[in-house]
Design a protein around this motif. Structure first.
Motif, mmCIF file in Angstrom:
data_model
loop_
_atom_site.group_PDB
_atom_site.id
_atom_site.type_symbol
_atom_site.label_atom_id
_atom_site.label_comp_id
_atom_site.label_asym_id
_atom_site.label_seq_id
_atom_site.Cartn_x
_atom_site.Cartn_y
_atom_site.Cartn_z
ATOM 1 N N LYS A 98 0.369 -10.697 -1.754
ATOM 2 C CA LYS A 98 0.852 -9.776 -0.720
ATOM 3 C C LYS A 98 0.827 -10.646 0.519
ATOM 4 N N HIS A 99 1.692 -10.228 1.457
ATOM 5 C CA HIS A 99 1.815 -10.894 2.580
ATOM 6 C C HIS A 99 1.679 -10.010 3.954
ATOM 7 N N ASP A 100 0.583 -10.099 4.554
ATOM 8 C CA ASP A 100 0.481 -9.325 5.628
ATOM 9 C C ASP A 100 0.596 -7.865 5.170
ATOM 10 N N GLY A 101 -0.237 -7.735 3.763
ATOM 11 C CA GLY A 101 -0.485 -6.514 3.070
ATOM 12 C C GLY A 101 0.808 -5.780 2.388
ATOM 13 N N LYS A 102 1.873 -6.601 2.491
ATOM 14 C CA LYS A 102 3.045 -6.306 1.619
ATOM 15 C C LYS A 102 3.581 -7.206 0.932
ATOM 16 N N PRO A 103 4.308 -6.691 -0.238
ATOM 17 C CA PRO A 103 4.991 -7.524 -1.314
ATOM 18 C C PRO A 103 6.475 -7.893 -0.555
ATOM 19 N N ASN A 146 -5.713 -6.258 -23.528
ATOM 20 C CA ASN A 146 -4.946 -6.836 -22.398
ATOM 21 C C ASN A 146 -4.871 -5.925 -21.305
ATOM 22 N N THR A 147 -4.271 -6.440 -19.968
ATOM 23 C CA THR A 147 -4.540 -5.577 -18.872
ATOM 24 C C THR A 147 -3.051 -5.418 -18.370
ATOM 25 N N SER A 148 -2.452 -4.251 -18.592
ATOM 26 C CA SER A 148 -0.957 -4.159 -18.037
ATOM 27 C C SER A 148 -1.263 -3.245 -16.633
ATOM 28 N N SER A 149 -0.333 -2.379 -16.443
ATOM 29 C CA SER A 149 -0.170 -1.637 -14.996
ATOM 30 C C SER A 149 0.734 -0.403 -15.260
ATOM 31 N N VAL A 150 0.624 0.532 -14.314
ATOM 32 C CA VAL A 150 1.432 1.498 -14.523
ATOM 33 C C VAL A 150 2.882 0.757 -13.960
ATOM 34 N N ALA A 151 2.753 -0.325 -13.109
ATOM 35 C CA ALA A 151 3.995 -0.788 -12.474
ATOM 36 C C ALA A 151 4.823 -1.307 -13.627
ATOM 37 N N ALA A 152 4.330 -1.591 -14.858
ATOM 38 C CA ALA A 152 5.412 -1.982 -15.884
ATOM 39 C C ALA A 152 5.919 -0.688 -16.648
ATOM 40 N N HIS A 153 5.629 0.719 -16.018
ATOM 41 C CA HIS A 153 6.339 1.601 -16.443
ATOM 42 C C HIS A 153 7.261 2.547 -15.415
ATOM 43 N N ALA A 154 6.959 2.172 -14.039
ATOM 44 C CA ALA A 154 7.439 3.037 -13.391
ATOM 45 C C ALA A 154 7.660 2.132 -11.955
ATOM 46 N N PHE A 155 8.696 2.333 -10.862
ATOM 47 C CA PHE A 155 8.810 1.467 -9.784
ATOM 48 C C PHE A 155 7.589 1.734 -8.740
ATOM 49 N N LEU A 156 6.759 0.682 -8.405
ATOM 50 C CA LEU A 156 5.794 0.845 -7.561
ATOM 51 C C LEU A 156 6.026 0.143 -6.483
ATOM 52 N N PRO A 157 6.421 0.574 -5.398
ATOM 53 C CA PRO A 157 7.147 -0.202 -4.052
ATOM 54 C C PRO A 157 6.075 -1.126 -3.555
ATOM 55 N N ILE A 158 4.854 -0.900 -3.913
ATOM 56 C CA ILE A 158 3.793 -1.824 -3.174
ATOM 57 C C ILE A 158 3.351 -3.202 -3.939
ATOM 58 N N VAL A 159 4.194 -3.501 -4.985
ATOM 59 C CA VAL A 159 4.028 -4.638 -5.615
ATOM 60 C C VAL A 159 5.296 -5.230 -5.779
ATOM 61 N N THR A 198 -10.541 -1.569 -5.886
ATOM 62 C CA THR A 198 -10.870 -3.003 -5.988
ATOM 63 C C THR A 198 -10.630 -3.851 -5.043
ATOM 64 N N PRO A 199 -10.989 -5.026 -4.783
ATOM 65 C CA PRO A 199 -10.190 -5.656 -3.483
ATOM 66 C C PRO A 199 -8.825 -5.834 -3.690
ATOM 67 N N MET A 200 -8.257 -6.015 -4.931
ATOM 68 C CA MET A 200 -6.809 -6.160 -4.906
ATOM 69 C C MET A 200 -6.185 -4.873 -4.284
ATOM 70 N N VAL A 201 -6.711 -3.703 -4.258
ATOM 71 C CA VAL A 201 -6.177 -2.534 -3.874
ATOM 72 C C VAL A 201 -6.517 -2.319 -2.167
ATOM 73 N N THR A 202 -7.732 -2.703 -1.972
ATOM 74 C CA THR A 202 -8.160 -2.423 -0.707
ATOM 75 C C THR A 202 -7.372 -3.574 0.537
ATOM 76 N N ALA A 203 -6.677 -4.679 -0.347
ATOM 77 C CA ALA A 203 -6.077 -5.544 0.613
ATOM 78 C C ALA A 203 -4.729 -4.868 1.310
ATOM 79 N N VAL A 204 -4.414 -3.725 0.753
ATOM 80 C CA VAL A 204 -3.081 -3.240 1.349
ATOM 81 C C VAL A 204 -3.866 -1.903 2.262
ATOM 82 N N GLY A 205 -2.948 -1.465 3.264
ATOM 83 C CA GLY A 205 -3.417 -0.462 4.193
ATOM 84 C C GLY A 205 -3.794 0.828 3.487
#
Ligand SMILES: NC(=O)c1ccc[n+]([C@@H]2O[C@H](COP(=O)([O-])OP(=O)(O)OC[C@H]3O[C@@H](n4cnc5c(N)ncnc54)[C@H](O)[C@@H]3O)[C@@H](O)[C@H]2O)c1
Length: 256
Positions: A98-103, A146-159, A198-205
């Motif tokens: 992220k850059h300033d909390g944004k992708p 393995n570790t995927s993400s819901v982002a593999a299956h739907a549009f996630l604007p925060i990544v 987790t830290p990955m998630v608290t890094a965004v607002g």
């Protein structure tokens, strides 16, 4: 509470210094497994190992960069020398810059960042599988998660798109390897977490996370423990006939 459910098992967890990986390592350790933990952050990794040892867990640590095959091989050689066959691989480490909390949107995304994310998330998942599978085949037993993400299956604007693309590739890798490795009694599955605290998630607002909560039927973020619980099932004797599956752990954010 200590248990003996995984007493005979050896589990390698990547990205185990922090977040979901740290919880997975502790969870399997408390279930009696020997845990081999890997992370890029040596200081936090060593602290984590000492924390696990203090809880009576049989833990070993090696600082490695999962995106680098030679680095993973060195980690494996160290572990193999110490504990022998590793029957369970939990490919958890991953990044979502992220850059300033944004992708970055694709029109701003530096190609170098694309390459870094592919190297860590996708190549990093491949590397330990490639290294561990020959011994799993020899032993006619193995569990790979393995570790995927819901982002593999739907549009996630925060990544950014590199994250979604690599997480989708991980589901393809999981299904292909389930087919190739099934005849050797090796199960290959994945988890696709939604929003986990987790830290990955608290890094965004906080605003971003509260939008997520609104869209989640269970009305909250998930916990690392809740991901570890699903992974426990996928690594256990209760899932011997489950392979090639991607299990969402998203509080219902995604239903498919
Ligand atoms: N937290 C979420 O909401 C969420 C949602 C979906 C998927 N995921 C996935 O779950 C996994 C864990 O996420 P998290 O939230 O715990 O992340 P985190 O950032 O808290 O922890 C990731 C760990 O991986 C390590 N790591 C990063 N690059 C590495 C490398 N090259 N080599 C070795 N270790 C490296 C980091 O040092 C860190 O300890 C990731 O694959 C992530 O994409 C997380």
């Amino acid at each position: 509470m200590q248990s003996t459910k995984f007493k005979a098992r050896t589990v390698l967890v990547t990205g185990a210094a922090s977040g979901i990986g740290a919880k997975i390592a502790e969870h399997f350790g408390l279930l009696g497994a020997t845990v081999a933990i890997v992370d890029l952050n040596n200081v936090v990794l060593e602290a984590k190992k000492n924390e696990l040892l203090a809880k009576g867990i049989n833990a070993l640590a090696y600082c490695a960069d999962i995106s680098n095959y030679e680095s993973c091989k060195k980690a494996y050689d160290y572990f193999y020398n110490e504990i022998g066959f590793i029957d369970t691989l939990i490919n958890n480490a991953g990044i979502s810059p992220k850059h300033d909390g944004k992708p970055y949107k694709i029109w701003d995304l530096p190609p170098e960042e694309w390459n870094t994310v592919v190297n860590v998330n996708l190549n990093g998942t491949f590397n330990f599988i490639r290294i561990l599978v020959p011994e799993m085949i020899n032993n006619k037993f193995g569990k790979i998660i393995n570790t995927s993400s819901v982002a593999a299956h739907a549009f996630l604007p925060i990544v950014s798109c590199h994250y979604s693309a690599t997480k989708a590739a991980i589901t393809g890798l999981t299904r292909h390897l389930a087919g190739e490795l099934g005849p050797f009694n090796i199960n290959v599955n994945a988890v696709a977490p939604g929003r986990i605290e987790t830290p990955m998630v608290t890094a965004v607002g906080e605003e971003v996370n509260s939008t997520f909560i609104t869209d989640t039927p269970l009305g909250r973020l998930g916990t690392p423990q809740e991901v570890a619980d699903v992974i426990e099932f996928l690594a256990s004797d209760q899932s011997h006939f489950v392979t090639g599956q991607v299990i969402d752990v998203s509080g219902g954010w995604l239903m498919r």
